[in-house]
Design an enzyme around this catalytic site. Sequence first.
Site, PDB file in Angstrom:
ATOM      1  N   ASN A  18      25.845  76.132  71.985  1.00  0.00           N
ATOM      2  CA  ASN A  18      26.726  75.110  71.287  1.00  0.00           C
ATOM      3  C   ASN A  18      27.840  74.702  72.301  1.00  0.00           C
ATOM      4  O   ASN A  18      27.719  73.249  72.316  1.00  0.00           O
ATOM      5  CB  ASN A  18      27.491  75.774  70.257  1.00  0.00           C
ATOM      6  CG  ASN A  18      28.297  74.763  69.396  1.00  0.00           C
ATOM      7  OD1 ASN A  18      27.735  73.836  68.875  1.00  0.00           O
ATOM      8  ND2 ASN A  18      29.501  74.952  69.357  1.00  0.00           N
TER       9      ASN A  18
ATOM     10  N   THR B  31      20.576  83.781  64.813  1.00  0.00           N
ATOM     11  CA  THR B  31      21.085  85.155  64.940  1.00  0.00           C
ATOM     12  C   THR B  31      20.429  85.914  65.955  1.00  0.00           C
ATOM     13  O   THR B  31      21.010  86.769  66.801  1.00  0.00           O
ATOM     14  CB  THR B  31      21.171  86.173  63.739  1.00  0.00           C
ATOM     15  OG1 THR B  31      19.937  85.876  63.030  1.00  0.00           O
ATOM     16  CG2 THR B  31      22.328  85.441  62.741  1.00  0.00           C
TER      17      THR B  31
ATOM     18  N   SER C  33      49.182  84.364  82.288  1.00  0.00           N
ATOM     19  CA  SER C  33      50.246  83.988  81.460  1.00  0.00           C
ATOM     20  C   SER C  33      51.504  83.441  82.418  1.00  0.00           C
ATOM     21  O   SER C  33      51.933  84.289  83.096  1.00  0.00           O
ATOM     22  CB  SER C  33      50.977  85.402  80.660  1.00  0.00           C
ATOM     23  OG  SER C  33      52.266  84.938  80.176  1.00  0.00           O
TER      24      SER C  33
ATOM     25  N   ARG D 159      24.045  82.225  71.781  1.00  0.00           N
ATOM     26  CA  ARG D 159      24.105  81.235  70.853  1.00  0.00           C
ATOM     27  C   ARG D 159      25.337  80.152  70.826  1.00  0.00           C
ATOM     28  O   ARG D 159      25.031  78.915  70.708  1.00  0.00           O
ATOM     29  CB  ARG D 159      23.972  81.950  69.239  1.00  0.00           C
ATOM     30  CG  ARG D 159      23.825  81.068  68.378  1.00  0.00           C
ATOM     31  CD  ARG D 159      23.886  81.592  66.560  1.00  0.00           C
ATOM     32  NE  ARG D 159      23.638  80.621  65.775  1.00  0.00           N
ATOM     33  CZ  ARG D 159      23.329  80.968  64.482  1.00  0.00           C
ATOM     34  NH1 ARG D 159      23.944  82.261  64.090  1.00  0.00           N
ATOM     35  NH2 ARG D 159      23.218  80.097  63.529  1.00  0.00           N
TER      36      ARG D 159
ATOM     37  N   HIS E 103      36.490  76.106  71.485  1.00  0.00           N
ATOM     38  CA  HIS E 103      35.290  76.781  71.004  1.00  0.00           C
ATOM     39  C   HIS E 103      35.645  78.282  70.685  1.00  0.00           C
ATOM     40  O   HIS E 103      35.653  79.462  71.438  1.00  0.00           O
ATOM     41  CB  HIS E 103      34.306  77.004  72.307  1.00  0.00           C
ATOM     42  CG  HIS E 103      33.814  75.441  72.483  1.00  0.00           C
ATOM     43  ND1 HIS E 103      32.692  75.059  72.341  1.00  0.00           N
ATOM     44  CD2 HIS E 103      34.446  74.425  73.395  1.00  0.00           C
ATOM     45  CE1 HIS E 103      32.547  73.363  72.659  1.00  0.00           C
ATOM     46  NE2 HIS E 103      33.464  73.360  73.249  1.00  0.00           N
TER      47      HIS E 103
ATOM     48  N   ARG F 182      29.463  70.026  75.756  1.00  0.00           N
ATOM     49  CA  ARG F 182      30.134  69.946  76.946  1.00  0.00           C
ATOM     50  C   ARG F 182      29.394  69.376  78.238  1.00  0.00           C
ATOM     51  O   ARG F 182      30.048  69.384  79.429  1.00  0.00           O
ATOM     52  CB  ARG F 182      30.904  71.313  77.278  1.00  0.00           C
ATOM     53  CG  ARG F 182      31.893  71.672  76.402  1.00  0.00           C
ATOM     54  CD  ARG F 182      32.852  70.386  75.739  1.00  0.00           C
ATOM     55  NE  ARG F 182      34.016  71.011  74.801  1.00  0.00           N
ATOM     56  CZ  ARG F 182      34.935  70.355  74.202  1.00  0.00           C
ATOM     57  NH1 ARG F 182      35.119  69.051  74.780  1.00  0.00           N
ATOM     58  NH2 ARG F 182      35.621  70.854  73.365  1.00  0.00           N
TER      59      ARG F 182
ATOM     60  N   ASN G 182      28.413  85.095  73.358  1.00  0.00           N
ATOM     61  CA  ASN G 182      26.917  85.249  73.479  1.00  0.00           C
ATOM     62  C   ASN G 182      26.090  83.829  73.652  1.00  0.00           C
ATOM     63  O   ASN G 182      26.710  82.658  73.669  1.00  0.00           O
ATOM     64  CB  ASN G 182      26.544  85.796  72.084  1.00  0.00           C
ATOM     65  CG  ASN G 182      26.652  84.770  70.857  1.00  0.00           C
ATOM     66  OD1 ASN G 182      26.520  83.917  71.031  1.00  0.00           O
ATOM     67  ND2 ASN G 182      27.557  85.760  70.049  1.00  0.00           N
TER      68      ASN G 182
HETATM   69  C1  LIG Z   1      33.334  64.798  73.375  1.00  0.00           C
HETATM   70  C2  LIG Z   1      34.374  65.659  72.450  1.00  0.00           C
HETATM   71  C3  LIG Z   1      35.549  65.092  71.862  1.00  0.00           C
HETATM   72  C4  LIG Z   1      36.288  65.889  71.211  1.00  0.00           C
HETATM   73  N1  LIG Z   1      37.344  65.511  70.937  1.00  0.00           N
HETATM   74  C5  LIG Z   1      38.318  66.083  69.879  1.00  0.00           C
HETATM   75  C6  LIG Z   1      39.611  65.361  69.431  1.00  0.00           C
HETATM   76  O1  LIG Z   1      39.652  64.191  69.661  1.00  0.00           O
HETATM   77  N2  LIG Z   1      40.353  66.157  68.787  1.00  0.00           N
HETATM   78  C7  LIG Z   1      40.047  67.574  68.370  1.00  0.00           C
HETATM   79  O2  LIG Z   1      40.899  68.143  67.815  1.00  0.00           O
HETATM   80  N3  LIG Z   1      38.977  67.977  69.082  1.00  0.00           N
HETATM   81  C8  LIG Z   1      37.998  67.306  69.706  1.00  0.00           C
HETATM   82  N4  LIG Z   1      36.834  67.969  70.024  1.00  0.00           N
HETATM   83  C9  LIG Z   1      36.852  69.364  69.950  1.00  0.00           C
HETATM   84  C10 LIG Z   1      35.887  69.665  68.798  1.00  0.00           C
HETATM   85  O3  LIG Z   1      36.297  69.167  67.744  1.00  0.00           O
HETATM   86  C11 LIG Z   1      35.480  71.068  68.644  1.00  0.00           C
HETATM   87  O4  LIG Z   1      36.713  71.682  68.281  1.00  0.00           O
HETATM   88  C12 LIG Z   1      34.872  71.726  69.785  1.00  0.00           C
HETATM   89  O5  LIG Z   1      33.996  71.033  70.517  1.00  0.00           O
HETATM   90  C13 LIG Z   1      34.303  73.117  69.455  1.00  0.00           C
HETATM   91  O6  LIG Z   1      33.094  72.993  68.692  1.00  0.00           O
HETATM   92  P1  LIG Z   1      32.639  73.988  67.601  1.00  0.00           P
HETATM   93  O7  LIG Z   1      33.559  74.006  66.520  1.00  0.00           O
HETATM   94  O8  LIG Z   1      31.217  73.700  67.386  1.00  0.00           O
HETATM   95  O9  LIG Z   1      32.574  75.351  68.365  1.00  0.00           O
HETATM   96  P2  LIG Z   1      33.115  76.950  68.354  1.00  0.00           P
HETATM   97  O10 LIG Z   1      34.476  76.729  67.426  1.00  0.00           O
HETATM   98  O11 LIG Z   1      32.702  77.709  69.247  1.00  0.00           O
HETATM   99  O12 LIG Z   1      32.027  77.018  66.818  1.00  0.00           O
HETATM  100  C14 LIG Z   1      30.718  77.059  66.834  1.00  0.00           C
HETATM  101  C15 LIG Z   1      30.130  77.025  65.542  1.00  0.00           C
HETATM  102  O13 LIG Z   1      30.424  78.125  64.668  1.00  0.00           O
HETATM  103  C16 LIG Z   1      30.848  77.354  63.452  1.00  0.00           C
HETATM  104  N5  LIG Z   1      32.351  77.660  62.977  1.00  0.00           N
HETATM  105  C17 LIG Z   1      33.192  78.117  63.744  1.00  0.00           C
HETATM  106  N6  LIG Z   1      34.338  77.934  62.985  1.00  0.00           N
HETATM  107  C18 LIG Z   1      34.062  77.631  61.791  1.00  0.00           C
HETATM  108  C19 LIG Z   1      34.712  77.310  60.637  1.00  0.00           C
HETATM  109  N7  LIG Z   1      36.011  77.328  60.736  1.00  0.00           N
HETATM  110  N8  LIG Z   1      34.100  76.760  59.477  1.00  0.00           N
HETATM  111  C20 LIG Z   1      32.849  76.515  59.654  1.00  0.00           C
HETATM  112  N9  LIG Z   1      32.064  76.710  60.690  1.00  0.00           N
HETATM  113  C21 LIG Z   1      32.559  77.099  61.743  1.00  0.00           C
HETATM  114  C22 LIG Z   1      30.428  76.103  63.372  1.00  0.00           C
HETATM  115  O14 LIG Z   1      28.893  75.730  63.291  1.00  0.00           O
HETATM  116  C23 LIG Z   1      30.445  75.687  65.011  1.00  0.00           C
HETATM  117  O15 LIG Z   1      29.526  74.539  65.409  1.00  0.00           O
HETATM  118  C24 LIG Z   1      36.024  67.260  70.933  1.00  0.00           C
HETATM  119  C25 LIG Z   1      34.853  67.955  71.369  1.00  0.00           C
HETATM  120  C26 LIG Z   1      34.094  67.176  72.220  1.00  0.00           C
HETATM  121  C27 LIG Z   1      32.751  67.691  72.854  1.00  0.00           C
END
Ligand SMILES: Cc1cc2nc3c(=O)[nH]c(=O)nc-3n(C[C@H](O)[C@H](O)[C@H](O)COP(=O)(O)OP(=O)(O)OC[C@H]3O[C@@H](n4cnc5c(N)ncnc54)[C@H](O)[C@@H]3O)c2cc1C
Length: 235
Positions: free
Chosen positions: A191, A66, A99, A187, A90, A196, A185
């Site tokens: 991620n 945090t 748009s 943090r 993300h 990426r 931010n």
């Molecule tokens: C190489 C690669 C391949 C991918 N391939 C696919 C694919 O084939 N299909 C697909 O759909 N997506 C794919 N993705 C997207 C991936 O599944 C994530 O949606 C994306 O990377 C965002 O990551 P995140 O959820 O950690 O980030 P953010 O949404 O920014 O979340 C950050 C962090 O907050 C927490 N968080 C956020 N929302 C929640 C929640 N609802 N519940 C619990 N914790 C939460 C988690 O700790 C999360 O890591 C891919 C991503 C990468 C990097």
Amino acid sequence: MTEIAIDESNDLASVLDHGFVRLDDVMADDLSVVNSARVSFGKRHEEMEDSDYGLISYLMKFRHGTPFEHNAFRFHVKAPIFIFREWQRHRIGSFNEMSGRYMELPGEWYLPQEDDVRTRVGKPGRYTYERARYRDAINFNARLRESCEESYRCYQNALEAGIAPEQARFFLHVNHYSEMYWTVNARSMMNFLSLRVAETAMWEIRQYAHAVEFFFAAMMPVTHKAFTENGRIAP
Ligand SMILES: Cc1cc2nc3c(=O)[nH]c(=O)nc-3n(C[C@H](O)[C@H](O)[C@H](O)COP(=O)(O)OP(=O)(O)OC[C@H]3O[C@@H](n4cnc5c(N)ncnc54)[C@H](O)[C@@H]3O)c2cc1C
């Protein structure tokens, strides 16, 4: 990190053939991490002290996340739609995008350079990518260029015929350029960078992630160093 082309004002990184990442505004420094952690003990530092470097490293290593949230980076980004499709997954951050319902999208699309056209080899889960044969890359680019030009002509003809922009845009490709603002931010940005900048991410979004990381490292150098030294995992 890849070499990033930064303009003279030091706030805009050129990416791909027509894209950019511009740091629109920022409220971020390493001291904000230190002070939001030290408030637990009622302490505040006016500037970074020796012990603060170790504190940031400790917070990163033990994933006390945090204190890395008390800052904000606002970016203006121009990128192809397929990049935004990945970027906007993300969720921890704010987005607003150009748009296609309300305006005519400018005629700009991403064409990879011949050296960046690739083939996929290997099995699911273990794919690697190799440079395409020169002749195949040239053919691919030529066909893609023709296709984009033709689709943009169809788009403009449809608009001239009075078709609503929200439907006329159906002609356009996912490599069409768009623009957005992204506020995030440190943090959440770490991620994003963790996922990426990684070799497993698509090469094109990696170029944007490198640009974002350039600005992160410039504004929060101690935090950035701790991030890289602790496995590039977001705390
Ligand atoms: C190489 C690669 C391949 C991918 N391939 C696919 C694919 O084939 N299909 C697909 O759909 N997506 C794919 N993705 C997207 C991936 O599944 C994530 O949606 C994306 O990377 C965002 O990551 P995140 O959820 O950690 O980030 P953010 O949404 O920014 O979340 C950050 C962090 O907050 C927490 N968080 C956020 N929302 C929640 C929640 N609802 N519940 C619990 N914790 C939460 C988690 O700790 C999360 O890591 C891919 C991503 C990468 C990097």
